[in-house]
Design an enzyme around this catalytic site. Structure first.
Site, short mmCIF file in Angstrom:
data_model
loop_
_atom_site.label_atom_id
_atom_site.label_comp_id
_atom_site.label_asym_id
_atom_site.label_seq_id
_atom_site.Cartn_x
_atom_site.Cartn_y
_atom_site.Cartn_z
N LYS A 183 -10.36 13.06 7.93
CA LYS A 183 -9.82 12.65 9.48
C LYS A 183 -9.88 13.97 10.45
O LYS A 183 -9.49 14.99 10.00
CB LYS A 183 -8.67 11.98 9.33
CG LYS A 183 -8.22 10.50 8.82
CD LYS A 183 -6.88 10.44 8.56
CE LYS A 183 -6.69 8.79 8.05
NZ LYS A 183 -7.22 7.83 8.58
N ASP A 232 -2.69 10.42 3.83
CA ASP A 232 -4.46 9.95 3.92
C ASP A 232 -4.97 11.03 4.73
O ASP A 232 -5.06 10.95 5.96
CB ASP A 232 -4.48 8.73 4.71
CG ASP A 232 -5.84 8.24 4.44
OD1 ASP A 232 -6.68 8.91 3.93
OD2 ASP A 232 -6.00 7.31 5.26
N LYS A 260 0.96 -1.12 -0.06
CA LYS A 260 -0.13 0.02 0.15
C LYS A 260 0.88 1.27 -0.01
O LYS A 260 1.69 1.37 0.89
CB LYS A 260 -0.78 -0.02 1.40
CG LYS A 260 -1.80 1.35 1.41
CD LYS A 260 -2.60 1.18 2.81
CE LYS A 260 -3.16 2.65 3.13
NZ LYS A 260 -3.94 2.48 4.54
N ASP A 304 -12.26 7.12 3.85
CA ASP A 304 -11.06 6.67 4.60
C ASP A 304 -10.86 5.36 4.47
O ASP A 304 -9.59 5.02 5.22
CB ASP A 304 -11.38 7.30 5.83
CG ASP A 304 -9.97 7.64 6.93
OD1 ASP A 304 -9.01 7.50 6.18
OD2 ASP A 304 -9.95 7.55 8.10
N ARG A 321 -7.61 -0.30 0.99
CA ARG A 321 -7.92 -1.73 0.51
C ARG A 321 -8.53 -1.48 -1.12
O ARG A 321 -8.50 -2.45 -1.92
CB ARG A 321 -9.13 -2.20 1.05
CG ARG A 321 -10.46 -1.57 1.46
CD ARG A 321 -11.11 -1.83 2.40
NE ARG A 321 -10.76 -1.19 3.87
CZ ARG A 321 -11.11 -1.53 5.04
NH1 ARG A 321 -12.13 -2.18 5.12
NH2 ARG A 321 -10.66 -0.95 6.04
#
Length: 461
Positions: A241, A234, A229, A311, A315
């Site tokens: 967030k 992020d 990954k 968020d 995946r």
């Protein structure tokens, strides 16, 4: 910072690792009367982390002692020699006894890792003490492991301002070029043309275009594919967030940093494998073209995914890369990602949880991990939870509601894309939250050394 052993020289000082209960006997049988008085007058008791320079007749250092604690105290940590090395004088030392033969490699590795400094932005004082490789230790192997760890740490520690998708590609290119590997990178709109829609969707809002990095090395042997990954930062996307949760998000590319470190180790060791490294490199940013909650994306393998939380993006990018990996049916696929907070709640920051359906692979990994001072913990692909990732409106849900079994449901999600072959997934943390022996606060490699020890058996090398 060399992360190398010192040359063996005549003036290297003997270094003894002393268990607390063995101190009196050592003092009586090994030291001169004057040295015995010196040690007894000190506060040295053989505890882990203690170090003591012992003079000779002329007052100059003649040898050194480091504490090796007790079996009970050693069980509560690792890299016990490294705990004392920073307290030694700036000398070259030769291990003279006290460390069991089966612990020599990992203790020497810890000593080398203690010399690591992340000095890109601030000068860091080098460690003065250096160690000669003990007899019976494969010095080149230990140095390779130390360099691989340093690569991973450097990548994770570098902030997103200097480690975006472009810079991560540059690091991967440098590694590939160093080992004569082939590298191919698909960038921006070309991701759509080559059918990587979820990588594109997650990264399209960032200034640096998303990309898929594809490294190939080796032409013979079993096929091993590593998928990491590479979310270079992020924000959480439109499901933004809070600030406290965003502070460490430069480490959200820790999976890619770890597979690059493992790839470095494999290539430098000359394994007879066909190695492939896939890294979806993106930044999950906020802009007018960010992907949205409620969107439905179609993955490379045709599965549709309902976005219930932007968020839960890691995946998504891994899914496209895993689908690509599965198309070649390699002998082993391994994904590594800083994927879920649920994994940290379950096992904390020090253990690397992993998932696999292959009992033999799990056994080999569990056996290898303690020998490599690289703890891992098997988690279950619990089939009854499959329904939790099936929203009804699409084949899959990227963020099941309820908050239960978050690491397991993420692993089950990824397994839908990895095919029917041998697959293992690591949900790592990639960060040492406080200084520990051989591990300063900051980025850290997890699971790579355990894999390095277990994979030869798993692949039949």
């Amino acid at each position: 910072m060399t992360l190398e052993f010192a040359p063996d020289t005549a003036d290297a000082l003997p270094l003894y690792a002393i268990e607390g209960e063995a101190l009196d006997n050592f003092v009586e049988t090994t030291l001169t009367p004057a040295q015995a008085i010196w040690v007894r007058a000190s506060s040295f008791s053989g505890g882990i982390g203690q170090a003591l320079m012992v003079p000779g007749p002329d007052g100059a250092p003649a040898l050194a002692l480091v504490g090796y604690g007790s079996a009970a105290s050693r069980a509560r940590g690792r890299f016990h020699l490294a705990a004392a090395v920073p307290s030694l004088a700036a000398k070259v030392f030769r291990l003279a006894g006290g460390i069991p033969e089966d612990q020599l490699e990992q203790e020497c590795l810890g000593a080398l890792l203690t010399t690591y400094r992340f000095d890109r932005y601030k000068d860091q004082a080098p460690l003065g003490a250096m160690l000669v490789a003990p007899e019976g230790v494969d010095a080149a192997r230990v140095e390779r492991m130390a360099r691989a760890e340093a690569l991973t740490r450097d990548l994770i520690n570098t902030p997103a301002s200097d480690m975006g998708p472009i810079q991560l590609e540059a690091a991967a290119t440098a590694l590939a070029n160093a080992h004569g590997a082939k590298i191919d990178v698909t960038v921006g709109e070309a991701l759509l043309e080559k059918n990587f829609p979820m990588i594109h969707a997650v990264g399209r809002a960032a200034e640096q275009a998303p990309r898929l990095i594809d490294i190939r090395w080796g032409k013979v042997g079993p096929k091993l594919t590593l998928v990491g990954k590479g979310v270079c930062f992020d924000t959480g996307g439109l499901n933004l967030k809070p600030g406290a949760s965003m502070g460490l998000m430069k480490k959200d590319m820790g999976g890619s940093a770890t597979v690059l470190g493992l790839a470095e180790l494999i290539m430098a060791s000359g394994w007879p494998v066909q190695l492939r490294v896939l890294i979806p490199a993106v930044e999950n940013a906020v802009a007018g073209n960010s992907f949205r909650p409620g969107d439905i994306l179609t993955a490379r393998n045709g599965l549709t995914v309902e976005i219930n939380n932007t968020d839960a993006e890691g995946r998504l990018v891994l899914a496209d890369a895993l689908a690509l990996a599965a198309e070649e049916s390699p002998d082993q696929i391994i994904s590594m990602a800083t994927l879920t907070g649920a994994a940290r709640v379950a096992v904390g920051p020090d253990l690397a949880p992993f998932y696999t359906d292959d009992a033999g692979f799990a056994a080999a990994l569990t056996e290898a991990a303690p020998k490599m001072a690289d703890p891992v913990w098997q988690m279950p692909f619990h089939a009854p939870y499959e329904s939790m990732i099936e929203p009804g409106i699409a084949y899959l849900d990227n963020a099941p509601s309820g908050g239960f079994a978050g690491s397991i449901t993420a692993a089950l999600f990824l397994r839908r894309f990895a095919g029917q072959g041998h697959y293992a997934h690591f949900d790592i943390y990639g960060w040492c939250p406080s200084p520990l022996p051989a591990r300063p606060k900051g980025g850290v490699q997890q699971g790579a050394r355990a894999l390095f020890a277990a994979l030869p058996k798993a692949l039949g090398l």
